[in-house]
Design an enzyme around this catalytic site. Structure first.
Site, PDB file in Angstrom:
ATOM      1  CB  VAL A  86     -11.051 -13.644   9.534  1.00 51.47           C
ATOM      2  CG1 VAL A  86     -10.408 -14.918  10.072  1.00 51.47           C
ATOM      3  CG2 VAL A  86     -12.200 -13.955   8.586  1.00 51.47           C
ATOM      4  CG  ASP A 163      -6.472 -15.143   1.220  1.00 50.98           C
ATOM      5  OD1 ASP A 163      -5.372 -14.644   1.516  1.00 50.98           O
ATOM      6  OD2 ASP A 163      -7.503 -14.450   1.027  1.00 50.98           O
ATOM      7  N   GLY A 310      -7.048  -9.494   3.944  1.00 52.59           N
ATOM      8  CA  GLY A 310      -7.273 -10.871   3.519  1.00 52.59           C
ATOM      9  C   GLY A 310      -7.957 -11.669   4.607  1.00 52.59           C
ATOM     10  CD  GLU A 311      -6.748 -12.588   9.047  1.00 54.11           C
ATOM     11  OE1 GLU A 311      -7.821 -12.381   9.640  1.00 54.11           O
ATOM     12  OE2 GLU A 311      -5.632 -12.409   9.576  1.00 54.11           O
ATOM     13  N   GLY A 312     -10.390 -13.350   4.615  1.00 55.84           N
ATOM     14  CA  GLY A 312     -11.836 -13.444   4.441  1.00 55.84           C
ATOM     15  C   GLY A 312     -12.562 -12.302   5.132  1.00 55.84           C
TER      16      GLY A 312
END
Lengths: 348, 348
Positions: A86, A163, A310-312
């Site tokens: 990210v 997240d 995920g992570e954004g």
């Protein structure tokens, strides 16, 4: 959504030097963003800020993932050092990154770019007891609201959700199953990559948790969304729901990442249905629960790239499309101003 | 494509701090870009440069569009002034823009950012005679090759295709029909927005042109791709085909925009099949011919946003995804370097 601003943007779109409708989804998006801002054109969406909410999960003890729980804290350190996916993608698209420890099990040392707001060191095991008490869930929601307010006060014109939390796709599937009424087997995916036996165990764990806690909200999770969140959610889900509510209250759009954000978005919409107006679905995650949740929210994802990290990451990749939809309203010439002839209907 | 570099990037992807495969399409893209560059990781894809090739079309006389031909030159002026959609979106994603007059009917005054390389003032009417002579088509191809070389010599590490030319979706559909063998009715769309009678006329015009010129390449357009290009293509299609060939020869990736680029890509692949290795399909245009062409080229479009504007808008919006796929290889930590535990297969 402000109808007058939306009508004004539709009228402006028709005068810009391009065939009507030729920018496809960007045009409708720009109209909705005008409605949210109650302004036409809406403000340029920069600076952009991603908040990564990190938390751990008691349900990890049930063997729902092969990743050790320490990875949550290790990845937080990786985000802060700028070495995660990210971070690289956020540098590509010009998005600033903040990490919020709302519930990591391990101690996370203070650092630049970190907000320490731990509500508790990971949730409890949802198969045994509620993951959070109601005050804990509310405290985590408040962390998210405060984060949104601080970033908007600091100048951010669009927020993005991120997240981190080993086992958080399990909590996401449980929340999505509760709010949509769909079976755990339908909304539970393979997360970061599990084998078939682990997937069966994951579905069974979620079924057990929902059987245990379902009576708390009777037949209707919308009567008490915080009960659902506390019972089977995560601290990062609660914070993300607050983050979305905070953005919506400030009339600032929030670009959702994947399945964790989708679970939080269902929670936010259950608490305040109008918060949906601020939500933009960044991408279509591989996780089946994400599609079920977005469909209930009537949100169409902008990108579909087979992401499941995920992570954004998906929100960050969608950002240029969202910002571009507004930028054209500010920077394009009109047929009149550029001296471009428009379509001659008589010649058709 | 260099197999060793591809294998090295696959191995690197497995060590980066993310679950294997979780970046979806970005991972395979980064592997292909390594093969193209014969280097792992491949060079960062910046600076990025878009070339918009502009030309006019004799077939405009057949009433295939309601837009007057003057709009081509007017839009060129708009690009040079920075007021078109593609300019705004290129500023959003950090892409430089050059405009190449390879065949605009009107005189285009010199300006910063303009390359004057007019081969002729618009093509001839393909329903009456070949749109270009063979020397004209080859000259326009050379303009594209020279443009690619000049931009790469100037530092560009990725090229993007753009186009402007009133009536150029008609030429595109004719080229795509010729190279794929699909009926004009299947590959002809509504362009910038035409009504049903105009669409019927457009299909009929393409059918007539192909009936007239088809005998020139017998049953197989691949035996003489330049004959197809000259008969029913446009000067900007020829230049774009050269641009793609030039990028491929330099082992620099080229992000394709919509249906005009797809027609040019078919031409490039017919001339040099390995040029396909350098092509990245930026987005899925609304034009049906684009999907038919990309499918024959076995290219999967990255974005699907309902765009039908051209200019390079879809390529510019896809650029951050493409560049991001390479950036993660350069900037992400590995499990070892970041001290992140990897998935414990024994616990599954």
């Amino acid at each position: 959504l402000d109808a007058a601003a939306m009508a004004q943007t539709r009228e402006l779109q028709a005068r810009l030097t391009k065939p009507a409708g030729s920018l496809g989804e960007l045009e409708e998006l720009s109209v909705r963003l005008s409605g949210l801002a109650a302004l036409s054109p809406p403000p340029m969406l920069e600076p952009a800020h991603l908040a990564i909410f990190a938390g751990d999960h008691g349900v990890h003890a049930q063997g729902v993932t092969p990743w050790p729980q320490e990875v949550t804290a290790q990845m937080v350190a990786n985000f802060l050092a700028g070495g995660a996916a990210v971070n690289a993608l956020a540098r590509q698209t010009g998005v600033a990154v903040t990490v919020v420890d709302v519930g990591v099990a391990a101690d996370v040392p203070g650092a630049d770019g970190l907000v320490s707001a731990k509500v508790r060191a990971g949730t409890r095991d949802m198969t045994v007891e509620p993951a959070m008490t109601r005050p804990e869930a509310l405290a985590a929601l408040e962390v998210g609201i405060a984060t949104a307010n601080a970033l908007v006060d600091g100048g951010a014109r669009v927020l993005l959700t991120g997240d981190m939390g080993i086992a958080n796709t399990t909590a996401s599937a449980a929340v999505i199953s509760a709010f949509t009424g769909r079976d755990p087997g339908v909304v539970t995916g393979y997360g970061t990559g599990i084998d078939a036996p682990t997937h069966r165990r994951k579905v069974e764990v979620i079924e057990r948790a929902l059987a245990l806690h379902g009576p708390a909200w009777g037949g209707d999770p919308h009567t008490d969304p915080v009960a659902v969140l506390a019972a089977v959610g995560g601290l990062e889900h609660a914070a993300l729901a607050g983050f979305i509510l905070g953005a919506a209250a400030r009339r600032v759009p929030v670009i959702l990442d994947g399945v964790i954000a989708a679970a939080a978005a269902l929670t936010a919409a259950a608490l305040a249905p109008s918060s949906r107006d601020a939500m933009i679905a960044g991408h279509e995650s591989v996780e089946p629960g994400a599609s079920v949740a977005l469909s209930q929210l009537e949100l169409n994802p902008l990108l579909s790239l087979g992401l499941r990290l995920g992570e954004g990451t998906g929100a960050v990749l969608a950002y240029p499309v969202v910002a571009g939809s507004v930028r054209v309203l500010h920077e394009m010439a009109t047929f009149d101003s550029a001296g471009v002839a428009s379509k001659d209907e008589h010649k058709q």
